[in-house]
Design an enzyme around this catalytic site. Structure first.
Site, mmCIF file in Angstrom:
data_model
loop_
_atom_site.group_PDB
_atom_site.id
_atom_site.type_symbol
_atom_site.label_atom_id
_atom_site.label_comp_id
_atom_site.label_asym_id
_atom_site.label_seq_id
_atom_site.Cartn_x
_atom_site.Cartn_y
_atom_site.Cartn_z
ATOM 1 N N ARG A 47 72.284 120.258 -12.307
ATOM 2 C CA ARG A 47 71.903 119.048 -11.586
ATOM 3 C C ARG A 47 71.569 117.958 -12.569
ATOM 4 O O ARG A 47 71.270 118.199 -13.728
ATOM 5 C CB ARG A 47 70.724 119.309 -10.668
ATOM 6 C CG ARG A 47 69.504 119.812 -11.417
ATOM 7 C CD ARG A 47 68.360 119.964 -10.490
ATOM 8 N NE ARG A 47 67.635 118.710 -10.474
ATOM 9 C CZ ARG A 47 66.359 118.615 -10.200
ATOM 10 N NH1 ARG A 47 65.658 119.681 -9.923
ATOM 11 N NH2 ARG A 47 65.757 117.457 -10.187
ATOM 12 N N THR A 48 71.615 116.745 -12.089
ATOM 13 C CA THR A 48 71.230 115.588 -12.871
ATOM 14 C C THR A 48 70.380 114.700 -11.990
ATOM 15 O O THR A 48 70.787 114.335 -10.898
ATOM 16 C CB THR A 48 72.472 114.799 -13.336
ATOM 17 O OG1 THR A 48 73.281 115.669 -14.106
ATOM 18 C CG2 THR A 48 72.078 113.602 -14.178
ATOM 19 N N ASP A 49 69.187 114.386 -12.445
ATOM 20 C CA ASP A 49 68.317 113.509 -11.693
ATOM 21 C C ASP A 49 68.670 112.055 -11.953
ATOM 22 O O ASP A 49 69.386 111.729 -12.896
ATOM 23 C CB ASP A 49 66.853 113.752 -12.076
ATOM 24 C CG ASP A 49 66.396 115.136 -11.666
ATOM 25 O OD1 ASP A 49 66.878 115.620 -10.625
ATOM 26 O OD2 ASP A 49 65.567 115.719 -12.368
ATOM 27 N N LYS A 50 68.117 111.187 -11.132
ATOM 28 C CA LYS A 50 68.371 109.756 -11.262
ATOM 29 C C LYS A 50 68.030 109.275 -12.674
ATOM 30 O O LYS A 50 66.999 109.608 -13.229
ATOM 31 C CB LYS A 50 67.519 108.996 -10.249
ATOM 32 C CG LYS A 50 67.711 107.510 -10.312
ATOM 33 C CD LYS A 50 66.849 106.800 -9.319
ATOM 34 C CE LYS A 50 67.079 105.301 -9.444
ATOM 35 N NZ LYS A 50 66.211 104.551 -8.573
#
Length: 139
Positions: A47-50
């Site tokens: 995943r990649t956060d904002k």
């Protein structure tokens, strides 16, 4: 490599319109590489956060490969006056921290390298190579 500063994260959701995943699928569909997301047999891993980009993740990943005892002569400048004949050094820890993320897409990182001893210009050279890895210019 991706620059995630302008996105609301990786995973596409009903609420989040500007995601990396959504942009990828729009491009794949536009190029006629897939018919739809549903027909692509797709699953995501990670995943990649904002506001996150690949730079820190690549520099961290590449830095971990330096841990151990190696001959670092290619990461140093030679000074024959000092009489150094052993270029083997041991690195115990490499850590990349994100210090400051700005709205204009620039990020400040801190590199910490823990070792017994270092060669002349070794850390400067290592940082330069890790920076190039993060920019996708070295692997």
């Amino acid at each position: 490599m991706y620059l995630g500063h302008d996105y609301t994260g990786y995973a596409g959701t009903e609420e989040a319109e500007h995601t990396i995943e959504r942009e990828l699928f729009e491009a794949l569909i536009k190029c006629k590489l897939i018919e739809s997301k549903e027909s692509a047999c797709y699953s995501r891993c990670g995943r990649t956060d904002k506001g996150v980009s690949a730079f820190g993740q690549l520099m961290e990943e590449a830095g971990k490969k330096l841990i151990g005892e190696y001959d670092f002569r290619n990461f140093s400048k030679f000074n024959v006056k000092n009489g150094i004949t052993n270029y083997v050094r041991k690195i115990m820890e490499v850590e990349v921290k994100t210090l400051d993320e700005t709205d204009d897409g620039f990020t400040m990182y801190e590199l910490t390298i823990v070792g017994r001893a270092f060669l002349w210009h070794q850390i400067r050279s290592i940082f330069s190579v890790l920076f190039l890895v993060g920019k996708g210019k070295e692997s």
